[in-house]
Design an enzyme around this catalytic site. Structure first.
Site, PDB file in Angstrom:
ATOM      1  N   ASP A 161       0.844  -1.204   0.000  1.00 13.13           N
ATOM      2  CA  ASP A 161       0.000   0.000   0.000  1.00 13.13           C
ATOM      3  C   ASP A 161       0.879   1.255   0.000  1.00 13.13           C
ATOM      4  OD1 ASP A 161      -2.285  -1.747   0.367  1.00 13.13           O
ATOM      5  OD2 ASP A 161      -1.475  -2.028   2.376  1.00 13.13           O
ATOM      6  N   HIS A 189      -4.860  -3.219   6.189  1.00 11.08           N
ATOM      7  CA  HIS A 189      -4.570  -3.518   4.778  1.00 11.08           C
ATOM      8  C   HIS A 189      -5.905  -3.901   4.135  1.00 11.08           C
ATOM      9  CE1 HIS A 189      -3.080  -5.099   1.084  1.00 11.08           C
ATOM     10  NE2 HIS A 189      -3.605  -6.271   1.351  1.00 11.08           N
TER      11      HIS A 189
END
Ligand code: NAX
Length: 327
Positions: A161, A189
């Protein structure tokens, strides 16, 4: 040449495993001077073990000079034996019609077993990185089983990410990614994560001074980073694999490099407005090989607080679903 590092990898016959093992074996994760012993743990399933054997043949065919030994097993007590690092990639994928809560419980059970096995046989200072989803909560479950291996040795991966966040800012600003830093990921996440652009920098300037389109930063940017995994599945028909293996390589390398500033998911300890029960992506600085400290001094804007509250709510929901599994 230093002493070989024992690296246990779960899910080595999977998509990420295929890209990851080559990176470890070639020296990209632990450096060109560090030999490795690969301890590959798959499920006791004929097809998975045959596929693993094929991957091992390919590693042999690369003739990597750093690979000292390759162990293939479906026994966690063998896979994690004396491991210096345990990279927990394997997990059960979400099947058709399966509820998220069922996925949490099924994978939670896997991480109870693996946490216990790591605590029983891995090196007492084993560093554990969880990639298998839901990775934040799986790390919480695994770490809770450990009495010998410290909880702070467990981290979960939000580096993919972070790398996505960095790349999107570079594209928007029209600069190389090497110009972009401090692209921290707060929270889960999952699409609720917050890529905290107020702290990001482009060259010597704040990213928000270079990119002044506030609507884009708060809207399309956060959404693109948060939903990038789904966009890749839609385009490729398969989930991110090479970029995930690359991110795990970055995660481990930066965690081994004092002075590096990066994002990892850890026990929140109530910082930045997170519930103390949850594991959340946070900015950290590596203090010694394998050791880190959360950077606590970023001041949250109202928008940051709102985004963190959203991702915290999801993490608290995950905690509530699996809290009966905690050791
Ligand atoms: P695959 O389904 O291709 O491979 C998973 C492998 O794990 C299989 O070979 C399976 O047999 C094995 N496995 C399952 N349970 C196991 C167990 N208990 N012990 C050992 N091995 C086991 O999935 P892949 O695409 O490689 O993804 C692996 C995991 O990473 C998934 O949970 C996925 O959701 C997660 N991801 C996490 C990311 C992150 O940033 N944290 C990004 C990429 C990825 O989506």
């Amino acid at each position: 040449m230093s002493k070989p590092v024992r690296v246990a990898v779960t899910g080595p016959a999977g998509q990420i495993g295929y890209s990851l093992l080559i990176r470890i074996a070639s020296g990209q994760m632990f450096g060109p001077e560090t030999p490795v012993i690969l301890q590959l743990l798959e499920i006791p399933n004929e097809k998975a073990l045959a596929a693993l054997n094929g991957v091992v043949m390919e590693i042999q065919d690369c003739a990597f000079p750093l690979v000292r030994e390759i162990i293939q097993t479906s026994d966690p007590m063998v896979g994690f034996k004396d491991a210096d690092w345990a990279l927990l990639v394997g997990s059960k994928p979400r099947g058709p019609g399966m509820e998220r809560a069922d996925l949490l419980k099924d994978n939670g059970a896997i991480f109870v077993g693996q946490g216990k096995a790591i605590d029983a046989v891995a090196s007492a200072d084993c560093k554990v990185v969880v990639v298998g989803n839901p990775c934040n909560t799986n790390a919480m479950i695994g770490a809770s089983q450990c009495k010998r291996v410290p909880k702070t040795n467990w981290t979960a991966m939000v580096r993919l990410d972070e790398n996505r966040a960095k790349a999107q800012l570079a594209l928007k600003a029209g600069v190389g990614v090497e110009q972009v830093s401090n692209t921290f990921i707060f929270g889960n996440h999952s699409p609720t994560m917050y890529p905290a652009f107020p702290f990001a920098r482009i060259g010597a300037r704040k990213a928000t001074e270079v990119i002044t389109d506030k609507e884009w930063l708060e809207g399309a940017y956060c959404e693109t980073v948060g939903k990038r995994g789904a966009a890749i599945i839609a385009a490729r028909g398969l989930s991110s694999a090479a970029s995930a293996a690359n991110a795990l390589t970055d995660h481990v390398r930066d965690l081994n490099t004092p002075g590096k500033i990066h994002s990892i998911a850890v026990s929140s300890e109530g910082l930045y407005g997170f519930s103390p029960n949850v594991w959340a992506g946070m900015p950290v600085v590596t203090t010694a090989p394998g050791k880190y400290q959360v950077i606590k001094d970023f001041t949250l804007t109202e928008f940051c607080k709102k985004k963190i509250a959203g991702t915290n709510e999801e993490l608290v929901g995950e905690y509530e679903t699996v809290k009966h599994l905690l050791g």
